[in-house]
Design a protein around this motif. Structure first.
Motif, PDB file in Angstrom:
ATOM      1  N   ILE A   1     -23.050  -2.363   6.180  1.00 23.85           N
ATOM      2  CA  ILE A   1     -22.569  -1.277   5.331  1.00 23.85           C
ATOM      3  C   ILE A   1     -21.621  -0.448   6.178  1.00 23.85           C
ATOM      4  CG2 ILE A   1     -23.206   0.716   3.943  1.00 23.85           C
ATOM      5  CD1 ILE A   1     -26.035  -0.565   3.720  1.00 23.85           C
ATOM      6  N   ARG A   2     -20.354  -0.480   5.838  1.00 21.32           N
ATOM      7  CA  ARG A   2     -19.352   0.262   6.606  1.00 21.32           C
ATOM      8  C   ARG A   2     -19.189   1.653   6.001  1.00 21.32           C
ATOM      9  NH1 ARG A   2     -14.166  -2.979   8.166  1.00 21.32           N
ATOM     10  NH2 ARG A   2     -15.750  -3.818   9.599  1.00 21.32           N
ATOM     11  N   ALA A   3     -19.419   2.652   6.825  1.00 21.27           N
ATOM     12  CA  ALA A   3     -19.297   4.049   6.394  1.00 21.27           C
ATOM     13  C   ALA A   3     -18.132   4.702   7.136  1.00 21.27           C
ATOM     14  CB  ALA A   3     -20.587   4.807   6.665  1.00 21.27           C
ATOM     15  N   SER A   4     -17.317   5.442   6.401  1.00 23.85           N
ATOM     16  CA  SER A   4     -16.153   6.084   7.016  1.00 23.85           C
ATOM     17  C   SER A   4     -16.563   7.226   7.942  1.00 23.85           C
ATOM     18  CB  SER A   4     -15.216   6.616   5.931  1.00 23.85           C
ATOM     19  OG  SER A   4     -15.885   7.583   5.130  1.00 23.85           O
ATOM     20  N   ARG A   5     -17.771   7.732   7.789  1.00 24.77           N
ATOM     21  CA  ARG A   5     -18.290   8.806   8.635  1.00 24.77           C
ATOM     22  C   ARG A   5     -19.806   8.722   8.607  1.00 24.77           C
ATOM     23  NH1 ARG A   5     -19.571  13.044   4.973  1.00 24.77           N
ATOM     24  NH2 ARG A   5     -19.333  14.674   6.545  1.00 24.77           N
ATOM     25  N   SER A   6     -20.456   9.316   9.571  1.00 24.78           N
ATOM     26  CA  SER A   6     -21.917   9.333   9.548  1.00 24.78           C
ATOM     27  C   SER A   6     -22.377  10.160   8.348  1.00 24.78           C
ATOM     28  CB  SER A   6     -22.476   9.918  10.847  1.00 24.78           C
ATOM     29  OG  SER A   6     -22.057  11.259  11.003  1.00 24.78           O
ATOM     30  N   ALA A   7     -23.483   9.710   7.735  1.00 20.50           N
ATOM     31  CA  ALA A   7     -23.901  10.375   6.509  1.00 20.50           C
ATOM     32  C   ALA A   7     -25.347  10.046   6.199  1.00 20.50           C
ATOM     33  CB  ALA A   7     -23.010   9.934   5.345  1.00 20.50           C
ATOM     34  N   GLN A   8     -26.013  10.982   5.530  1.00 16.63           N
ATOM     35  CA  GLN A   8     -27.301  10.695   4.920  1.00 16.63           C
ATOM     36  C   GLN A   8     -27.041   9.827   3.697  1.00 16.63           C
ATOM     37  OE1 GLN A   8     -30.557  11.450   5.556  1.00 16.63           O
ATOM     38  NE2 GLN A   8     -29.974  12.278   7.560  1.00 16.63           N
ATOM     39  N   ALA A   9     -27.811   8.754   3.577  1.00 20.41           N
ATOM     40  CA  ALA A   9     -27.582   7.816   2.487  1.00 20.41           C
ATOM     41  C   ALA A   9     -28.919   7.387   1.884  1.00 20.41           C
ATOM     42  CB  ALA A   9     -26.817   6.580   2.979  1.00 20.41           C
ATOM     43  N   THR A  10     -28.827   6.866   0.682  1.00 19.85           N
ATOM     44  CA  THR A  10     -29.981   6.276   0.006  1.00 19.85           C
ATOM     45  C   THR A  10     -29.695   4.815  -0.253  1.00 19.85           C
ATOM     46  OG1 THR A  10     -30.567   8.352  -1.066  1.00 19.85           O
ATOM     47  CG2 THR A  10     -31.450   6.348  -2.040  1.00 19.85           C
ATOM     48  N   LEU A  11     -30.607   3.953   0.183  1.00 19.46           N
ATOM     49  CA  LEU A  11     -30.545   2.537  -0.151  1.00 19.46           C
ATOM     50  C   LEU A  11     -31.507   2.289  -1.303  1.00 19.46           C
ATOM     51  CD1 LEU A  11     -30.690   0.781   3.357  1.00 19.46           C
ATOM     52  CD2 LEU A  11     -28.689   1.586   2.095  1.00 19.46           C
ATOM     53  N   GLY A  12     -31.057   1.550  -2.296  1.00 19.87           N
ATOM     54  CA  GLY A  12     -31.907   1.218  -3.436  1.00 19.87           C
ATOM     55  C   GLY A  12     -32.004  -0.284  -3.616  1.00 19.87           C
ATOM     56  N   PHE A  13     -33.202  -0.762  -3.936  1.00 22.30           N
ATOM     57  CA  PHE A  13     -33.447  -2.176  -4.205  1.00 22.30           C
ATOM     58  C   PHE A  13     -34.131  -2.261  -5.573  1.00 22.30           C
ATOM     59  CE2 PHE A  13     -33.635  -1.406   0.329  1.00 22.30           C
ATOM     60  CZ  PHE A  13     -32.738  -2.336   0.848  1.00 22.30           C
ATOM     61  N   LEU A  14     -33.488  -2.921  -6.527  1.00 27.47           N
ATOM     62  CA  LEU A  14     -33.995  -2.925  -7.897  1.00 27.47           C
ATOM     63  C   LEU A  14     -34.120  -4.353  -8.408  1.00 27.47           C
ATOM     64  CD1 LEU A  14     -31.817  -0.367  -7.532  1.00 27.47           C
ATOM     65  CD2 LEU A  14     -32.688   0.162  -9.791  1.00 27.47           C
ATOM     66  N   ALA A  15     -34.784  -5.189  -7.623  1.00 28.92           N
ATOM     67  CA  ALA A  15     -34.758  -6.625  -7.903  1.00 28.92           C
ATOM     68  C   ALA A  15     -36.033  -7.132  -8.558  1.00 28.92           C
ATOM     69  CB  ALA A  15     -34.481  -7.403  -6.621  1.00 28.92           C
ATOM     70  N   SER A  16     -36.684  -6.294  -9.359  1.00 25.79           N
ATOM     71  CA  SER A  16     -37.877  -6.717 -10.088  1.00 25.79           C
ATOM     72  C   SER A  16     -38.930  -7.314  -9.170  1.00 25.79           C
ATOM     73  CB  SER A  16     -37.485  -7.735 -11.176  1.00 25.79           C
ATOM     74  OG  SER A  16     -38.568  -7.969 -12.039  1.00 25.79           O
ATOM     75  N   GLY A  17     -39.031  -6.776  -7.941  1.00 28.46           N
ATOM     76  CA  GLY A  17     -40.049  -7.249  -7.013  1.00 28.46           C
ATOM     77  C   GLY A  17     -39.673  -8.499  -6.251  1.00 28.46           C
ATOM     78  N   GLU A  18     -38.492  -9.056  -6.501  1.00 28.71           N
ATOM     79  CA  GLU A  18     -38.062 -10.270  -5.819  1.00 28.71           C
ATOM     80  C   GLU A  18     -37.166  -9.938  -4.626  1.00 28.71           C
ATOM     81  OE1 GLU A  18     -37.887 -13.527  -9.451  1.00 28.71           O
ATOM     82  OE2 GLU A  18     -36.042 -12.719  -8.662  1.00 28.71           O
ATOM     83  N   CYS A  19     -37.124 -10.875  -3.682  1.00 31.58           N
ATOM     84  CA  CYS A  19     -36.113 -10.894  -2.623  1.00 31.58           C
ATOM     85  C   CYS A  19     -36.157  -9.688  -1.691  1.00 31.58           C
ATOM     86  CB  CYS A  19     -34.701 -11.016  -3.216  1.00 31.58           C
ATOM     87  SG  CYS A  19     -34.464 -12.501  -4.203  1.00 31.58           S
ATOM     88  N   LEU A  20     -37.302  -9.046  -1.557  1.00 30.29           N
ATOM     89  CA  LEU A  20     -37.411  -7.940  -0.611  1.00 30.29           C
ATOM     90  C   LEU A  20     -38.813  -7.973  -0.007  1.00 30.29           C
ATOM     91  CD1 LEU A  20     -35.904  -5.466   0.588  1.00 30.29           C
ATOM     92  CD2 LEU A  20     -37.108  -4.077  -1.116  1.00 30.29           C
ATOM     93  N   LYS A  21     -38.979  -8.880   0.951  1.00 28.11           N
ATOM     94  CA  LYS A  21     -40.268  -8.969   1.634  1.00 28.11           C
ATOM     95  C   LYS A  21     -40.329  -7.984   2.806  1.00 28.11           C
ATOM     96  CE  LYS A  21     -43.431 -12.385   3.612  1.00 28.11           C
ATOM     97  NZ  LYS A  21     -43.603 -13.817   4.000  1.00 28.11           N
ATOM     98  N   ALA A  22     -39.200  -7.813   3.471  1.00 28.65           N
ATOM     99  CA  ALA A  22     -39.086  -6.879   4.597  1.00 28.65           C
ATOM    100  C   ALA A  22     -37.599  -6.719   4.890  1.00 28.65           C
ATOM    101  CB  ALA A  22     -39.818  -7.414   5.818  1.00 28.65           C
ATOM    102  N   PHE A  23     -37.260  -5.671   5.673  1.00 28.21           N
ATOM    103  CA  PHE A  23     -35.860  -5.534   6.054  1.00 28.21           C
ATOM    104  C   PHE A  23     -35.741  -4.617   7.266  1.00 28.21           C
ATOM    105  CE2 PHE A  23     -36.482  -1.947   3.262  1.00 28.21           C
ATOM    106  CZ  PHE A  23     -35.599  -0.950   3.687  1.00 28.21           C
TER     107      PHE A  23
END
Length: 963
Positions: A248-270
């Protein structure tokens, strides 16, 4: 049909992913001879047909590729004699298998004939074609059941392409693939049902106006196709271990929110920048999870363990940071060049699951897999896994995830709806204007008043580049919206400048429609929003009213639900799946008999099922489908429905036709009888959603019971078909199985049938109402045991597992009706369906609110709010309260035997399968035990009218001559 036409397509891939391709043929029509003209057409996967700019139809109906259906249109009234005429077709090729389509290849076949068969135009190399340049093929999969969401840029494509005057000089000639009868469409069959309706309905009001912010960056990745080679050719469950990486390329440092909305799939860990994120740091409840994180200026590595078992396999990612921070996904390995900003690591192992076969176990302990997340601290560390490191092709990565952008809201502000904005839902009114709020998106929420299923149309005026994100869903209550996680029914429309209209070619089902306006440099003007309700054409012959207003409301929502779920087959629901689930359709057909009396839709449903024998001789549970799945009960219900079709119509020829298929699959089911004499199979051993003991391996009692009944049905069908030997075989097999059930699956001490015997020999300790219900219904319980079991029907013990779905209630009501429990049926309908009415239901729910998946969110009452397996009241109110039922096949002798059960009056109609209807009106005085009945019916029908036991009264009969 003598086909002179050839299959055609364009240059490029045989089966491109989510490609919309346009075809045109301009031709001269003679001054005479074309008054009677017909056009036959089919396509892979779906088409929309236009003649001289007029939309004529959509198709084809779902079918097996080796039994491809084609449509016939009368077009003489649209042709212009002595002028140039144009046939145009939009063909949408899925390029993936779904629950209602098996992947073939792109193709169009069409033939125009004059008079008695003179071929005037046929698909060949003289047709010209172009990709629809405004359609984005990288839109996300809707779900495993469906194909793709919709993304159209109106500025990139001229909607006048369907007109005769359109300049098509830059189009290319079509490529001839081969003659009619080529692979994979080896047999072509004429459509066997009427064209579906397109009835225009409108929103009833603007429900709300909101301004909000959403993700600055979003995408959806088809991880399934990336990780499991060949998975686009089927819809089976896949399992794999592997990772997805991006920066994720950010033009400046920033507080951000990551969202995962995959109906429980494809997110075991990160991990983020090498830091493993403990899952308890995420907030929100499944299927949506969020993380607040500090992004550094420059590149931030995001590494996701996407492993698991899944159907859809879609990873949805959203990133938010306040402006002026600019965000972008960038490949962590620039050497991958022109590919997407994402790469995969793995899979280290993968397997495709077939639920009626033995499947290899996945290796979850592969050393590279287990160590990878902790070992990758920065992008360069990915090179350690070079053997498994691959770029993800652009076609699997969506430019935007409109669903996530519609669901996730930040700084949301609810606004009073201006009266003028209500014009957006009023036909022929002045435009409704959607205001623009700097730094915010504007959402207008439309309420159609009840759920519908079909095709959206809108007319707007907008500045170039204005984005309209449309998102439909089924239910809301106050501030709660039931977002359709696992289903992306969105449409992104990027406007050209000025006034314009659009008609979507993709079917959707919803009640509420959210329109989010983004990137608007000027207010959006809405001149109209409408919806083409599309279903199997039916006249609403069936009627029911009674002295209880609640039962009347329940009957109405049952009727509407059934209609919405009658497409080219019966389907389970108009939103989530649109799938022909074989077992569901048995109950849906019985309801339809009492509402509409149409038979062709059921006939085609029953005929589609045996086509799955190339997938499994046990027959698949949804067809035609890329998911080779077996629910044995669904096969049994199909066979029972074949018999009930004969009972409804007395069509012996069709019964004989179906018997051959029933015999085939029953012979294979008998191979699954084990040494104990019981049916023992690996499969999806389902009957109800509630926690009954129904393991996917072992001996499941309800399946054994329904198999015993189905074998009796097979014997009966064998007799009709003249196969005395086969009938005797199946009858004897049913008797043996019934004896084995009563020997091995009855618990004498507890006086119940146990739920199952597990594969390891353990006898189930679970006692369920479901198992007792079907033992009573099918006649497996006999003598003293049946007396005990029938007692449970009237007084379900609290410690039994209770019924968990309206689908199971159908069988419960059937069992009660057999033992005189009509009053309890009405009470149960009032209780469970009345709860739906209390919560504003306009259609019947898939589940009861205590279903386990709903408990995490008390506002979530059910998954699908429109599901035809739940329409039982429309059947039982007509059959039991009104009292209309057939006594012989074909309804040549019927009985009118109403059961008042405290009702003061009832009246209604039931269609007769040969045409006409049976009208019944009665009034009852329970205190005086008197009843008056008035009945009218076709004169060639024998009618027996019975007053309830202990009642006296007056009967009036009227016979109607058939035309």
């Amino acid at each position: 049909m003598d086909w002179k036409a050839a299959w055609i397509w364009g240059d490029g891939e045989a089966s491109p992913r989510n490609e919309w391709r346009c075809f045109r043929r301009t031709f001269d029509v003679p001054l005479t001879g074309a008054e009677s003209a017909s056009l036959k057409i089919t396509a892979d996967s779906r088409y929309v047909l236009y003649v001289n700019g007029t939309q004529l139809g959509r198709g084809p109906v779902r079918s097996w590729p080796f039994e491809q259906s084609y449509d016939t249109y009368e077009v003489g009234h649209l042709l212009k004699a002595g002028e140039k005429n144009t046939i145009a077709a939009l063909v949408m090729h899925f390029g993936v298998s779904t629950f209602y389509y098996i992947r073939g290849r792109g193709g169009l076949l069409a033939q125009l004939e004059y008079g008695e068969g003179t071929v005037a135009v046929k698909t060949d190399s003289a047709w010209i074609t172009s990709k629809h340049l405004g359609q984005h093929p990288r839109s996300p999969r809707m779900s495993c059941q469906h194909a793709f969401a919709e993304y159209v840029d109106a500025s990139a494509w001229d909607s006048a392409w369907i007109d005769s005057e359109y300049d098509d000089s830059e189009w290319t000639n079509a490529v001839v693939l081969g003659p009619a009868g080529m692979e994979p469409w080896t047999t072509l069959k004429p459509r066997d049902i009427p064209m579906l309706t397109e009835e225009t309905v409108y929103p009833v009001r603007v429900e709300s106006l909101t301004k909000f912010k959403s993700f600055r960056l979003s995408t959806a990745i088809d991880v399934r196709s990336v990780m499991v080679e060949g998975s686009e050719d089927h819809s089976n469950v896949v399992e794999f271990n592997g990772f997805i990486a991006t920066t994720i390329r950010a033009s400046r440092s920033a507080q951000a929110t990551l969202g995962f909305l995959a109906s429980g799939e494809c997110l075991k860990a990160f991990s983020v920048n090498g830091e493993i994120i403990e899952m308890d740091r995420l907030y929100g409840s499944l299927p949506e999870r969020y993380l607040d994180v500090e992004l550094k200026a420059g590149d931030n590595l995001l590494l996701i363990d996407a492993s698991g078992g899944m159907h859809t396999g879609k990873l949805q990612i959203g990133v938010y940071a306040e402006s002026p921070t600019e965000l972008a996904f960038v490949s962590p390995l620039p050497r991958f060049g022109e590919q997407s900003a994402f790469c995969s690591v793995g899979p280290f192992d993968a397997v495709v699951h077939l639920d009626h076969q033995a499947n290899r176990k996945l290796d979850w302990n592969h050393e590279f897999y287990t160590e990878l997340l902790g070992s990758v601290k920065q992008a360069g560390d990915l090179e350690t896994y070079g053997e498994w490191l691959r770029p993800i092709a652009l076609k699997y990565v969506s430019e935007a995830d409109v669903f996530s952008l519609s669901v996730w809201k930040k700084d949301s502000v609810n606004l009073a709806v201006p009266a003028q904005l209500q014009n957006a839902v009023i036909p022929n009114a002045e435009a409704g204007v959607v205001p623009v709020y700097e730094g915010f998106d504007s959402e207008v929420l439309l309420d159609f008043g009840k759920e519908y299923s079909g095709y959206l149309t809108f007319e707007i005026e907008a500045a170039e580049g204005t984005i309209l994100d449309w998102y439909g869903f089924e239910y809301m209550s106050g501030r709660y919206r039931q977002d359709t996680f696992g289903l992306d029914h969105t449409l992104r429309y990027v406007s050209r400048s000025g006034r314009q209209s659009y008609v979507t070619p993709i079917r959707r089902g919803f009640r509420y429609l959210a329109l989010t306006v983004r990137n608007a440099s000027a207010p959006l003007r809405i001149y109209g929003v409408s919806f083409s309700q599309s279903n199997y054409p039916v006249a609403e012959v069936g009627r029911f009213e009674c002295s209880d207003p609640l039962l009347n409301d329940i009957w109405e929502i049952s009727k509407h639900t059934t209609k919405l779920c009658m497409e080219d087959t019966f389907v389970d629901c108009p939103a989530y799946e649109q799938t022909f689930w074989v077992g569901d359709s048995r109950n849906e057909a019985l309801v339809s008999n009492y509402l509409y009396g149409v038979q062709d839709i059921l006939k085609r449903c029953l005929r589609l099922v045996p086509g799955s024998k190339h997938q499994t001789p046990l027959y698949a549970d949804q067809v035609p489908s890329g998911w080779s799945s077996v629910i044995p009960n669904w096969t049994f219900f199909w066979a029972i429905a074949c018999s009930e079709y004969y009972e409804q119509t007395a069509d012996e020829a069709f019964a004989t036709e179906m018997y051959e298929h029933i015999r085939f699959t029953m012979d294979h089911y008998l191979l699954k009888i084990d040494d104990s004499g019981l049916f023992n199979v690996k499969g999806w051993n389902l009957l109800d959603w509630s926690p009954i003991d129904q393991p996917n391996e072992g001996i499941v009692t309800h399946q054994n019971v329904f198999l015993a009944q189905t074998l009796r049905v097979a014997a009966r069908m064998g007799e009709l078909a003249g196969d005395a030997e086969g009938a005797a075989k199946f009858d004897a097999a049913s008797s043996r199985l019934t004896s084995a059930i009563n020997e091995h699956l009855w618990d004498e001490e507890k006086q119940v049938y146990i739920d199952c015997i597990h594969a390891d020999g353990r006898r189930s300790t679970v006692i369920s109402m479901q198992t007792q219900v079907v033992a009573s219904l099918t006649g497996v319980a006999q003598g003293d045991r049946k007396t005990v079991i029938d007692g449970y029907l009237f007084n379900p013990p609290e410690h039994f597992v209770q019924i968990g779905s309206p689908f199971m209630s159908f069988f419960y009501y059937e069992a009660l009706a057999k033992v005189g429990g009509v009053g309890l049926i009405l009470d149960d309908i009032r209780k469970n369906y009345g709860n739906m009415i209390v919560h504003g239901a306009t259609t019947c729910w898939e589940q009861y609110p205590n279903f386990r998946e709903n408990r995490a969110n008390p506002d979530m009452l059910t998954r699908s709010h429109c599901h035809a397996w739940s329409s039982a009241p429309a059947y039982f109110l007509g059959r039991e309260a009104l009292g209309v039922r057939s006594l012989v096949p074909g309804w040549s002798h019927i009985e009118i035997a109403p059961v008042p059960c405290g009702l003061e009056w009832a009246r209604g109609s039931v269609p007769h399968p040969s045409g006409g209807r049976i009208d019944v009106s009665w009034t009852a005085d329970e205190s005086r035990r008197t009843m008056t009945i008035s009945v009218s019916y076709p004169s060639d029908v024998a009618v027996s009218i019975k007053l309830p036991e202990g009642y006296s009264g007056y009967i009036k009969e009227t016979k109607l001559e058939r035309v």
